[in-house]
Design a protein around this motif. Structure first.
Motif, PDB file in Angstrom:
ATOM      1  N   GLU A   1     -34.563 -49.751 -52.094  1.00 45.47           N
ATOM      2  CA  GLU A   1     -35.275 -48.706 -51.210  1.00 45.47           C
ATOM      3  C   GLU A   1     -34.325 -47.708 -50.737  1.00 45.47           C
ATOM      4  OE1 GLU A   1     -37.571 -50.504 -47.977  1.00 45.47           O
ATOM      5  OE2 GLU A   1     -38.288 -52.051 -49.234  1.00 45.47           O
TER       6      GLU A   1
ATOM      7  N   GLU B   1     -34.638 -43.765 -51.130  1.00 47.13           N
ATOM      8  CA  GLU B   1     -34.417 -42.874 -49.659  1.00 47.13           C
ATOM      9  C   GLU B   1     -33.490 -42.013 -49.567  1.00 47.13           C
ATOM     10  OE1 GLU B   1     -35.576 -45.949 -46.874  1.00 47.13           O
ATOM     11  OE2 GLU B   1     -37.444 -46.573 -47.895  1.00 47.13           O
TER      12      GLU B   1
ATOM     13  N   ARG C   1     -42.784 -43.594 -50.034  1.00 44.01           N
ATOM     14  CA  ARG C   1     -42.662 -44.091 -48.597  1.00 44.01           C
ATOM     15  C   ARG C   1     -42.823 -42.798 -47.642  1.00 44.01           C
ATOM     16  NH1 ARG C   1     -38.544 -47.709 -45.538  1.00 44.01           N
ATOM     17  NH2 ARG C   1     -39.263 -47.558 -43.301  1.00 44.01           N
ATOM     18  N   ASN C   2     -43.765 -42.543 -46.561  1.00 39.19           N
ATOM     19  CA  ASN C   2     -43.536 -41.623 -45.490  1.00 39.19           C
ATOM     20  C   ASN C   2     -43.903 -42.378 -44.168  1.00 39.19           C
ATOM     21  OD1 ASN C   2     -46.216 -41.208 -45.093  1.00 39.19           O
ATOM     22  ND2 ASN C   2     -46.154 -39.541 -46.575  1.00 39.19           N
TER      23      ASN C   2
ATOM     24  N   GLU D   1     -46.292 -46.367 -43.275  1.00 41.64           N
ATOM     25  CA  GLU D   1     -45.580 -47.330 -42.920  1.00 41.64           C
ATOM     26  C   GLU D   1     -46.604 -48.321 -41.778  1.00 41.64           C
ATOM     27  OE1 GLU D   1     -42.133 -46.457 -40.666  1.00 41.64           O
ATOM     28  OE2 GLU D   1     -40.979 -45.581 -42.265  1.00 41.64           O
TER      29      GLU D   1
ATOM     30  N   LEU E   1     -51.622 -49.245 -48.825  1.00 40.31           N
ATOM     31  CA  LEU E   1     -50.552 -50.313 -49.211  1.00 40.31           C
ATOM     32  C   LEU E   1     -51.408 -51.363 -49.914  1.00 40.31           C
ATOM     33  CD1 LEU E   1     -47.975 -50.125 -46.356  1.00 40.31           C
ATOM     34  CD2 LEU E   1     -47.949 -49.077 -48.448  1.00 40.31           C
TER      35      LEU E   1
ATOM     36  N   PHE F   1     -42.308 -50.608 -50.524  1.00 39.68           N
ATOM     37  CA  PHE F   1     -41.854 -49.533 -50.661  1.00 39.68           C
ATOM     38  C   PHE F   1     -40.579 -49.635 -51.646  1.00 39.68           C
ATOM     39  CE2 PHE F   1     -43.403 -49.675 -46.403  1.00 39.68           C
ATOM     40  CZ  PHE F   1     -44.169 -48.840 -46.297  1.00 39.68           C
TER      41      PHE F   1
END
Length: 612
Positions: free
Chosen positions: A38, A42, A71-72, A76, A151, A473
């Protein structure tokens, strides 16, 4: 980067050292590999060219939070301060599809099946109870783990396979958004009609080949403009105006029903019509009536987690959605049928939508009384259409698009996109004939029902209501949702089979000149029941042949990585709390990875537990 952190052994312990005496590992090697992967996804580098700076400028605002291709911040798990929805919020969320024009006019589709009002209402009661049960079962990924539909698709179909479920929901959102926006424009015209007799009798300048009038087009455009500013409001904040809209529309419907039945002196001729169907035909039409009603709100059932993740408590969510589905869904439909029946006796025509009733009143007598009724009824139905369309379609599509392009699309941008795209479906063509409306409404659930079925079975049967969040993620092949090449082929095969078996019946229903295969047509009539059976048993069978195996199956994260759980939830999940006092875990793990001479295994060095 996110500060994924755990508990320090004591105040004097320094995690940057390798003094691990008495420290017990909390994360496994797999967890650490996932966190490191991850971090690589990122990792953000300073743009060095004009093109890269342009691309960076297009990224969604994230206020220092991590973003990646998976992911943003909108994807989440929902933070604790955003989980404010109680009983009335969920009552309103599910009340909105019922306190709406489509539900008021449902009788036009059901009575077209040659059922009478009493039997149509009986079918609706059964359908609403079953729908509420489906929705409750599909709520728990959102309630328990505060994650949305996007998700959940990664959980059942895999990191890459999830795009299929997401794209299906995006397509349905576009169709339904345009459809509900068109109805909203008709409602808004009731307000405009109360302002001006000239507007009410506006001359149509469109050619006959265009299946709408200039007046309808103006209402549609204005309704779209009203909705656009709401794209910038967080979805969790529209619960209060949604509650108000529901009650405004309820009072408007009660007013319509009371006035028409009083003036008519009873419910009218449709209420007393006899059913001429045979017992066998009647049974299948009951099933089809249940399916039609379910199909219209099945997208909301499928993406229930998008809003159940805002729940402040499990019981309030269950009660709110159950009552919001069953009571308004039955009463508003009954009121619409009785109003249409009374109109048939009063005016010679059964009017199925409020705007048709209002037009009859205004064209008969453009008085202050009729104009006041037009304004307040129009305002009530317009408000419910606005928040219905935003919650069920606008925000839902924004969340889905955020799952496809997380770095560049968030809920706001996705919602604006669907508003601009909704013209493409030409929603005014849905209302040319009753059969067009019936086919459009009765087919949607073919695509969503397999998804709901697989999601319920996977969450409760295979995962035992336990899922890990960090795996959503990562592109690491060790992630819990990687499956085979990023796809869970078992779920994908079950989805495709469930959809394909419903297509022939839809074709027969739409093309009446074709000689139908009665087995496939009957399957279509009752797919609300048949698709879960076929999809569910197939998914279970494929997992029996090729069992789903992963070391984290049926487990939860050892640490609250996203700082989203309450202390009570942490205790129930046996999860350690998030702490932000030891710096960036990613940086520490990267340092450990680069240290070729480390003395201890990484799982002993990296993560944190109290001294034994």
């Amino acid at each position: 980067m996110a500060a994924f952190s755990g508990i320090l052994a004591d105040e004097e312990h320094n995690i940057a050292t390798k003094n691990t005496n008495g420290v017990k590992s909390v994360l496994s090697n797999t967890d650490i590999a996932i966190v490191q992967e991850e971090a690589r996804l990122e990792k953000s580098e300073e743009p060095t060219t004009r093109w890269k700076r342009f691309i960076r400028a297009l990224e969604v605002p994230h206020e220092g939070k991590p973003i990646s291709v998976l992911r943003n911040p909108d994807l989440e798990p929902v933070a604790r301060n955003e989980r404010t929805w109680g009983f009335w919020s969920f009552f309103a969320y599910w009340g909105l599809p019922n306190f709406a024009v489509a539900t008021f006019s449902t009788g036009s589709a059901l009575l077209a099946l040659n059922l009478n009002i009493q039997q149509s209402i009986g079918a609706l009661v059964i359908a609403n109870v079953i729908i509420a049960g489906f929705t409750i079962l599909n709520s728990n990924p959102g309630i328990k783990y505060h994650i949305g539909y996007t998700l959940a698709q990664r959980m059942i179909f895999g990191i890459y396979g999830s795009y299929i479920g997401i794209i299906i929901r995006v397509g349905l959102s576009v169709v339904f958004y345009g459809y509900q926006a068109w109805l909203g424009g008709l409602c808004l015209n009731m307000v405009f009609d109360s302002f001006s007799n000239n507007y009410l009798n506006m001359k149509n300048t469109f050619p006959e080949s265009v299946p709408m009038t200039r007046r309808d087009c103006i209402g549609f455009i204005c309704f779209q403009l009203i909705q656009m500013p709401l794209s910038f409001v967080r979805p969790s904040r529209v619960n209060i105006p949604s509650i108000i809209s529901c009650f405004l529309t309820l009072f408007a419907v009660i007013g319509l029903l009371a006035y028409l039945t009083k003036v008519n002196g009873g419910p009218g001729p449709l209420y007393y019509e006899e059913v001429t169907l045979s017992a066998g035909e009647r049974s299948w039409m009951w099933l089809f009536a249940i399916t039609i009603w379910y199909s219209g709100i099945s997208p909301g059932v499928a993406n229930q987690s998008d809003f159940s993740r805002f729940a402040s408590g499990r019981l309030s969510c269950y009660l709110g959605l159950f009552i919001g589905i069953v009571l308004p869904g039955t009463f508003i439909s009954l009121a619409g049928m009785l109003c249409a029946s009374a109109c048939k006796q009063l005016y010679g025509t059964a009017y199925w939508t409020p705007d048709e009733i209002i037009s009859q009143w205004l064209n008969t007598d453009y008085s202050a009384k009729a104009r006041a009724a037009s304004f307040f009824i129009g305002l009530s139905f317009t408000s419910s259409q606005v928040f219905l369309n935003m919650t069920q379609n606008g925000y839902a599509c924004g969340m889905d698009l955020a799952g496809i392009f997380p770095k560049f699309i968030n809920v706001t941008r996705g919602t604006l996109f669907i508003q601009l795209l909704s013209w493409v479906v030409q929603p005014w063509t849905f209302f040319n004939t009753s059969s067009s409306f019936l086919n459009a409404m009765s087919s949607i659930g073919i695509f969503t029902t397999p998804i709901v079925t697989i999601n319920v079975i996977d969450f409760y049967w295979f995962r035992k209501s336990k899922i890990t969040l960090i795996d959503f993620f990562t592109l690491s092949k060790r992630g819990a949702y990687w499956f085979d090449y990023g796809c869970n082929w078992r779920a994908l095969v079950s989805l495709i089979v469930g959809i394909v078996l419903g297509i022939p019946g839809l074709v027969y229903q739409a093309q009446e000149t074709l000689k139908p295969n009665m087995a496939m047509l009957n399957y279509f009539y009752g797919y609300m029941f048949f698709i879960p059976l076929v999809t569910g048993f197939l998914y279970l069978g494929l997992n029996l042949i090729s069992p789903l195996k992963h070391e984290k199956l049926g487990q939860v994260d050892p640490i609250d990585f996203f700082d989203c759980f309450t202390s009570k939830e942490l205790s129930a999940l046996s999860m350690l709390p998030f702490q932000d006092n030891i710096g960036d875990v990613y940086q520490y793990l990267d340092a450990q990875e680069q240290d070729s001479e480390q003395e201890y295994p990484i799982q002993e060095v990296a993560i944190w537990q109290e001294k034994s």
